[in-house]
Design an enzyme around this catalytic site. Structure first.
Site, short mmCIF file in Angstrom:
data_model
loop_
_atom_site.label_atom_id
_atom_site.label_comp_id
_atom_site.label_asym_id
_atom_site.label_seq_id
_atom_site.Cartn_x
_atom_site.Cartn_y
_atom_site.Cartn_z
N ALA A 65 2.99 4.01 11.68
CA ALA A 65 4.15 4.47 10.53
C ALA A 65 3.68 4.46 9.17
CB ALA A 65 5.29 3.50 10.82
N GLY A 108 2.59 2.05 15.03
CA GLY A 108 3.00 3.22 15.43
C GLY A 108 2.13 4.29 15.97
N GLU A 111 1.07 3.00 19.39
CA GLU A 111 2.34 3.29 20.43
C GLU A 111 2.61 4.85 20.67
OE1 GLU A 111 4.98 1.35 17.36
OE2 GLU A 111 5.63 -0.03 18.78
N GLU A 131 1.64 -5.30 12.99
CA GLU A 131 2.99 -5.32 12.16
C GLU A 131 3.07 -6.61 11.83
OE1 GLU A 131 2.33 -3.70 15.15
OE2 GLU A 131 3.55 -1.80 15.11
N1 DAK Z 1 0.88 3.86 5.79
C1 DAK Z 1 0.78 4.51 4.79
N2 DAK Z 1 -0.74 4.43 4.15
C2 DAK Z 1 -1.59 4.11 5.16
C3 DAK Z 1 -1.47 3.44 6.24
C4 DAK Z 1 -0.10 3.33 6.87
N3 DAK Z 1 0.19 2.60 8.15
N4 DAK Z 1 -2.75 3.17 6.80
C5 DAK Z 1 -3.75 3.64 5.67
N5 DAK Z 1 -2.98 4.06 4.90
C6 DAK Z 1 -3.35 4.68 3.60
C7 DAK Z 1 -3.90 3.62 2.69
O1 DAK Z 1 -2.85 3.21 1.91
C8 DAK Z 1 -4.92 4.50 1.62
O2 DAK Z 1 -4.27 5.04 0.79
P1 DAK Z 1 -4.68 5.26 -0.68
O3 DAK Z 1 -4.56 3.68 -1.39
O4 DAK Z 1 -6.22 5.77 -0.96
O5 DAK Z 1 -3.74 6.20 -1.28
C9 DAK Z 1 -5.81 5.17 2.89
O6 DAK Z 1 -4.64 5.45 3.70
C10 DAK Z 1 -7.08 4.73 3.43
O7 DAK Z 1 -6.75 3.59 3.70
P2 DAK Z 1 -7.67 2.01 3.33
O8 DAK Z 1 -8.30 2.05 1.95
O9 DAK Z 1 -6.65 0.80 3.69
O10 DAK Z 1 -8.76 2.34 4.37
P3 DAK Z 1 -9.52 0.99 5.17
O11 DAK Z 1 -10.64 1.72 5.71
O12 DAK Z 1 -9.68 0.03 3.92
O13 DAK Z 1 -8.78 0.09 6.12
C11 DAK Z 1 -7.03 0.07 7.81
C12 DAK Z 1 -8.38 0.88 7.26
C13 DAK Z 1 -6.37 0.74 8.99
C14 DAK Z 1 -7.52 -1.22 8.14
C15 DAK Z 1 -6.05 -0.15 6.40
O14 DAK Z 1 -5.69 1.02 6.06
C16 DAK Z 1 -4.64 -0.71 7.24
O15 DAK Z 1 -4.62 -1.93 7.41
N6 DAK Z 1 -3.63 0.18 7.54
C17 DAK Z 1 -2.36 -0.20 7.72
C18 DAK Z 1 -2.10 -0.61 9.27
C19 DAK Z 1 -0.66 -1.10 9.67
O16 DAK Z 1 -0.48 -2.11 9.35
N7 DAK Z 1 -0.21 -0.18 10.67
C20 DAK Z 1 0.87 -0.74 11.16
C21 DAK Z 1 2.24 0.17 10.35
S1 DAK Z 1 3.91 -0.57 10.81
C22 DAK Z 1 10.30 2.20 13.97
C23 DAK Z 1 9.34 1.79 14.93
C24 DAK Z 1 8.19 1.44 14.76
C25 DAK Z 1 7.74 1.72 13.54
C26 DAK Z 1 8.29 2.19 12.60
C27 DAK Z 1 9.59 2.33 12.83
N8 DAK Z 1 11.74 2.33 14.13
C28 DAK Z 1 12.24 1.36 15.18
C29 DAK Z 1 12.54 2.90 13.19
C30 DAK Z 1 6.25 1.41 13.47
C31 DAK Z 1 5.73 0.53 12.49
C32 DAK Z 1 4.09 0.63 11.81
O17 DAK Z 1 3.48 1.30 12.55
#
Ligand code: DAK
Length: 257
Positions: A65, A108, A111, A131
């Protein structure tokens, strides 16, 4: 309909949806989720389409997400967000949906892949539920579908300690159907989808429903539902055609009736 965050293509009887926010590693924001649901439902209603494929790009299926979008949200805003309703809409798609996953499938994004009926992964695919790193837990099926797919021990490690799975591990644990080189995973997914799309449509629909029911009901209820669906298929022209074609040693022609 023109989309901003996805691209839609038709390959024969297969509808392909590409998630298209590459600069954000295809993070799922509310517009993307809305567009994805509309595109899936449009293909689902199109009689010329028999199966769907969702993909990202070679680097990212989806990194979760959009954290930037939800960081400041209140609990009520999350409750009212489109995130879960969209996943429910994906679950409601009647035609088979295949995820073609390369690179990151996190949070997400993982998922979303798990919500699909089958997954074809590239060798670079990485599945994870990170997460916990941002102070939350999976909220779109990551604790439930993942535990059913890979078992309790591994699901606990993934959810509680950010243990990610390589494509080879995901295959070994039954999370994905097959793994292909990065140059070929999408082609493999499209080929699999085309094969499924060429089969008897009503049997495909009921087969999908019946397998999904296995994860939601008791064995005896599931067996009863399977038997009802099986018997019902004898009311279709496709059953008559399929069995006649077998006896006559020819290919069947499916009408979806
Ligand atoms: N959200 C927003 N931006 C993201 C992102 C994300 N999940 N993942 C990556 N980006 C963006 C980074 O911010 C960066 O943008 P800029 O800074 O250049 O503007 C760009 O994508 C490239 O990312 P990195 O520079 O970080 O790239 P790396 O190769 O160094 O690292 C990485 C790749 C995938 C390891 C890293 O980006 C990372 O850790 N990303 C976050 C992964 C994460 O934590 N995912 C889980 C998110 S929480 C709901 C139910 C479920 C959900 C929501 C609501 N309800 C019941 C309503 C789900 C929640 C989730 O998924």
């Amino acid at each position: 309909m023109p989309y901003e965050t996805i691209q839609v293509e038709i390959h024969g009887r297969v509808g392909l949806i590409r998630l298209n926010r590459p600069k954000a590693l295809n993070a799922l924001n509310s517009l993307l989720l809305k567009e994805l649901a509309v595109a899936l439902e449009t293909f689902d209603a199109d009689e010329t389409i028999g199966a769907l494929v969702i993909t990202g790009n070679d680097t990212a299926f989806a990194a979760g997400a959009d954290i930037k979008e939800m960081a400041g949200a209140s609990a009520v805003e999350m409750l009212e967000s489109d995130f879960i309703p969209t996943f429910d809409r994906i679950r409601g798609i009647k035609k088979p949906v295949i995820a073609a996953v390369s690179g990151w499938a996190l949070g997400g994004g993982s998922e979303l892949a798990l919500s699909c009926d089958m997954i074809v992964a590239s060798e670079t695919a990485r599945f994870g539920q990170p997460e916990i790193n941002i102070g939350v837990i999976p909220g779109a099926g990551g604790t439930q579908r993942l535990a059913r797919a890979v078992g309790k021990a591994l699901a606990m490690e993934m959810v509680l300690n950010n243990r990610a799975l390589s494509a080879a591990e995901a295959l070994a644990h039954g999370l994905v159907n097959r793994v292909a080189p990065v140059e070929r995973y999408l082609e493999e997914a499209l080929t699999l989808a085309a094969e499924v799309a060429g089969r008897a449509p009503i049997a495909i629909r009921l087969g999908k429903e019946a397998v999904n029911l296995a994860f939601e009901t008791s064995l005896s209820e599931g067996l009863a539902a399977e038997r009802r669906a099986f018997n019902f298929l004898f009311a279709t022209e496709d059953q008559k055609e399929g069995m006649a074609a077998f006896v006559e040693k020819r290919d069947p022609y499916w009408r979806g009736r």
